[in-house]
Motif scaffolding. Structure first.
Motif, PDB file in Angstrom:
ATOM      1  N   TYR A   1       0.818  -1.204   0.000  1.00 14.32           N
ATOM      2  CA  TYR A   1       0.000   0.000   0.000  1.00 14.32           C
ATOM      3  C   TYR A   1       0.854   1.258   0.000  1.00 14.32           C
ATOM      4  O   TYR A   1       1.953   1.280   0.567  1.00 14.32           O
ATOM      5  CB  TYR A   1      -0.899   0.029   1.239  1.00 14.32           C
ATOM      6  CG  TYR A   1      -2.088  -0.898   1.178  1.00 14.32           C
ATOM      7  CD1 TYR A   1      -3.218  -0.552   0.452  1.00 14.32           C
ATOM      8  CD2 TYR A   1      -2.086  -2.106   1.863  1.00 14.32           C
ATOM      9  CE1 TYR A   1      -4.319  -1.392   0.411  1.00 14.32           C
ATOM     10  CE2 TYR A   1      -3.185  -2.955   1.829  1.00 14.32           C
ATOM     11  CZ  TYR A   1      -4.296  -2.591   1.095  1.00 14.32           C
ATOM     12  OH  TYR A   1      -5.383  -3.420   1.048  1.00 14.32           O
ATOM     13  N   LYS A   2       0.305   2.312  -0.610  1.00 13.78           N
ATOM     14  CA  LYS A   2       0.924   3.634  -0.554  1.00 13.78           C
ATOM     15  C   LYS A   2      -0.092   4.625  -0.001  1.00 13.78           C
ATOM     16  O   LYS A   2      -1.272   4.575  -0.352  1.00 13.78           O
ATOM     17  CB  LYS A   2       1.384   4.075  -1.949  1.00 13.78           C
ATOM     18  CG  LYS A   2       2.535   3.255  -2.498  1.00 13.78           C
ATOM     19  CD  LYS A   2       3.033   3.812  -3.830  1.00 13.78           C
ATOM     20  CE  LYS A   2       4.223   3.003  -4.331  1.00 13.78           C
ATOM     21  NZ  LYS A   2       4.745   3.551  -5.636  1.00 13.78           N
TER      22      LYS A   2
ATOM     23  N   TYR B   1      -4.785   4.307   2.362  1.00 10.89           N
ATOM     24  CA  TYR B   1      -3.722   3.736   1.540  1.00 10.89           C
ATOM     25  C   TYR B   1      -4.365   2.990   0.382  1.00 10.89           C
ATOM     26  O   TYR B   1      -5.454   2.445   0.510  1.00 10.89           O
ATOM     27  CB  TYR B   1      -2.889   2.739   2.352  1.00 10.89           C
ATOM     28  CG  TYR B   1      -2.256   3.277   3.606  1.00 10.89           C
ATOM     29  CD1 TYR B   1      -0.921   3.678   3.613  1.00 10.89           C
ATOM     30  CD2 TYR B   1      -2.985   3.354   4.790  1.00 10.89           C
ATOM     31  CE1 TYR B   1      -0.334   4.152   4.792  1.00 10.89           C
ATOM     32  CE2 TYR B   1      -2.399   3.823   5.954  1.00 10.89           C
ATOM     33  CZ  TYR B   1      -1.068   4.227   5.953  1.00 10.89           C
ATOM     34  OH  TYR B   1      -0.490   4.693   7.094  1.00 10.89           O
TER      35      TYR B   1
ATOM     36  N   GLU C   1      -0.875   0.094  -5.812  1.00  9.87           N
ATOM     37  CA  GLU C   1      -0.556   0.457  -7.174  1.00  9.87           C
ATOM     38  C   GLU C   1      -0.412  -0.832  -7.986  1.00  9.87           C
ATOM     39  O   GLU C   1       0.019  -1.852  -7.458  1.00  9.87           O
ATOM     40  CB  GLU C   1       0.746   1.265  -7.207  1.00  9.87           C
ATOM     41  CG  GLU C   1       0.706   2.578  -6.460  1.00  9.87           C
ATOM     42  CD  GLU C   1      -0.218   3.605  -7.079  1.00  9.87           C
ATOM     43  OE1 GLU C   1      -0.699   3.359  -8.216  1.00  9.87           O
ATOM     44  OE2 GLU C   1      -0.474   4.630  -6.456  1.00  9.87           O
TER      45      GLU C   1
END
Length: 284
Positions: free
Chosen positions: A28-29, A275, A278
Motif C-alpha cells: 500500500y501507498k 492507503y 498500485e
C-alpha cells in the motif's frame, strides 16, 4: 451507523480466522490523510459538516462548534444543551420537529464531495468515552444510491458496551438493509483500561472482500460477491467510491440512554489515513 428499519444478519465471531483477503502493508501507498495538526476547525479542504437532527431518532443536534482540532487530535465533543429547538413545531409528528428543546449537541463531519475512494486500507487511531448513551463511529457510505443501496461500512461503531464491525447493502424493500454484523463486548478485550487508550481501527477493502480490524484483530470479513443489492438488476455498492464519516451520536435507535452520563464526553481522533495499492489505485 445509518440505521432505519433493518434486516440483521449476524455472523459468528471471526477474530480467530484468516481474513478473506489479506495484503501486506508494503503493498500500500498513502494517498490521503488528515493528521489534525493545525489547531482550530477541521480542515475545510477535507471535511464538511452535518447539521441539526439527522438520523436514527438520535438525541443530539449536530453543530459545527463541537468539532475542533487541538494538540494534534480531532476532538468531537458531546454536550448537554437546553436551547430551544429552532425547527420545533408542536403540531408536527416528525421526530426532528416535535422536540421543544435540543437537549444535546455534538458533531458529525465527512469527506463527501471532497474526497472519496474505491478500495484500499482505511485507518484511524482514536480513543472514545464508553459511557451509557454514547454512539461514536468511523464509517463510509457509497457516493451513489439511496441508503442502504449505496452501501455502508462501519469500520468502528460503539454502543451499549460493545464494538461493532458492520457492512450493509440493500434489500428489495426500500430503507431496509441486509447487515453483515459482528460485535465484541468490551470485557472480551480483557483490559480494564481499554477505554482510556488509543486504538487503531482498520479496513482492508479490495475487489474480493472487505475485512475490518481493531488493533490488527480481525472483527469481520465478507466477500464482495455476497454484498450485492437485492434487485432485478443487482448492483454491488462496494464496487464504487465511498466517502468517510466521523461522528459522535447519542441515544436514538441503538445508542442507549445517556441520562446518567456526565457531560461533556469526547471522541478523540489522532489521524485518519487512506492507503491504496498500485497500479490499481482508484482515487477521486
Amino acid at each position: 451507523m445509518k440505521v432505519l428499519i433493518t434486516l440483521l444478519l449476524f455472523l459468528p465471531s471471526l477474530s480467530m480466522q484468516t481474513p478473506v483477503s489479506q495484503t501486506q502493508q508494503s503493498d500500500y501507498k498513502l494517498v490521503w490523510s488528515d493528521e489534525f495538526n493545525t489547531d482550530g476547525a477541521p480542515n475545510p479542504d477535507n471535511w464538511t459538516y452535518e447539521k441539526g437532527f439527522v438520523r436514527n431518532h438520535e438525541l443530539q443536534w449536530y453543530n459545527t462548534e463541537n468539532a475542533r482540532c487541538k494538540g494534534g487530535k480531532l476532538i468531537i465533543e458531546a454536550k448537554t444543551d437546553t436551547s430551544k429547538n429552532p425547527i420545533y413545531d408542536p403540531t408536527s409528528s416528525d421526530w426532528k420537529k416535535a422536540r421543544p428543546k435540543i437537549g444535546y449537541t455534538s458533531a458529525s463531519i465527512n469527506t463527501s464531495g471532497k474526497h472519496q475512494w474505491q478500495y484500499g486500507r482505511f485507518e484511524m487511531r482514536a480513543r472514545f468515552d464508553v459511557d451509557p448513551g454514547l454512539w461514536p463511529a468511523f464509517w463510509t457510505l457509497g457516493v451513489n444510491g439511496e441508503w442502504p443501496s449505496c452501501g455502508e461500512i462501519d469500520i468502528m461503531e460503539y454502543y451499549r458496551g460493545k464494538v461493532l464491525a458492520n457492512i450493509a447493502c440493500g434489500t428489495l424493500a426500500r430503507y431496509k438493509a441486509r447487515w453483515f454484523s459482528n460485535t465484541k463486548a468490551l470485557e472480551e478485550f480483557k483490559d480494564k483500561d481499554w477505554a482510556q487508550k488509543f486504538h487503531t481501527w482498520k479496513m482492508d477493502w479490495d475487489e474480493q472482500a472487505i475485512s475490518l480490524y481493531v488493533d490488527d484483530q480481525l472483527l469481520n470479513s465478507v466477500k464482495l460477491s455476497e454484498l450485492e443489492n437485492a434487485s432485478k438488476n443487482p448492483v454491488n455498492p462496494f464496487k464504487q467510491p465511498h466517502y468517510i464519516l466521523l461522528n459522535l451520536a447519542l441515544g436514538g435507535d441503538n445508542g442507549g440512554d445517556p441520562k446518567g452520563t456526565p457531560f461533556p464526553r469526547t471522541f478523540e481522533i489522532d489521524y485518519v489515513r487512506v492507503y491504496q495499492k498500485e497500479p490499481n489505485a482508484i482515487k477521486q
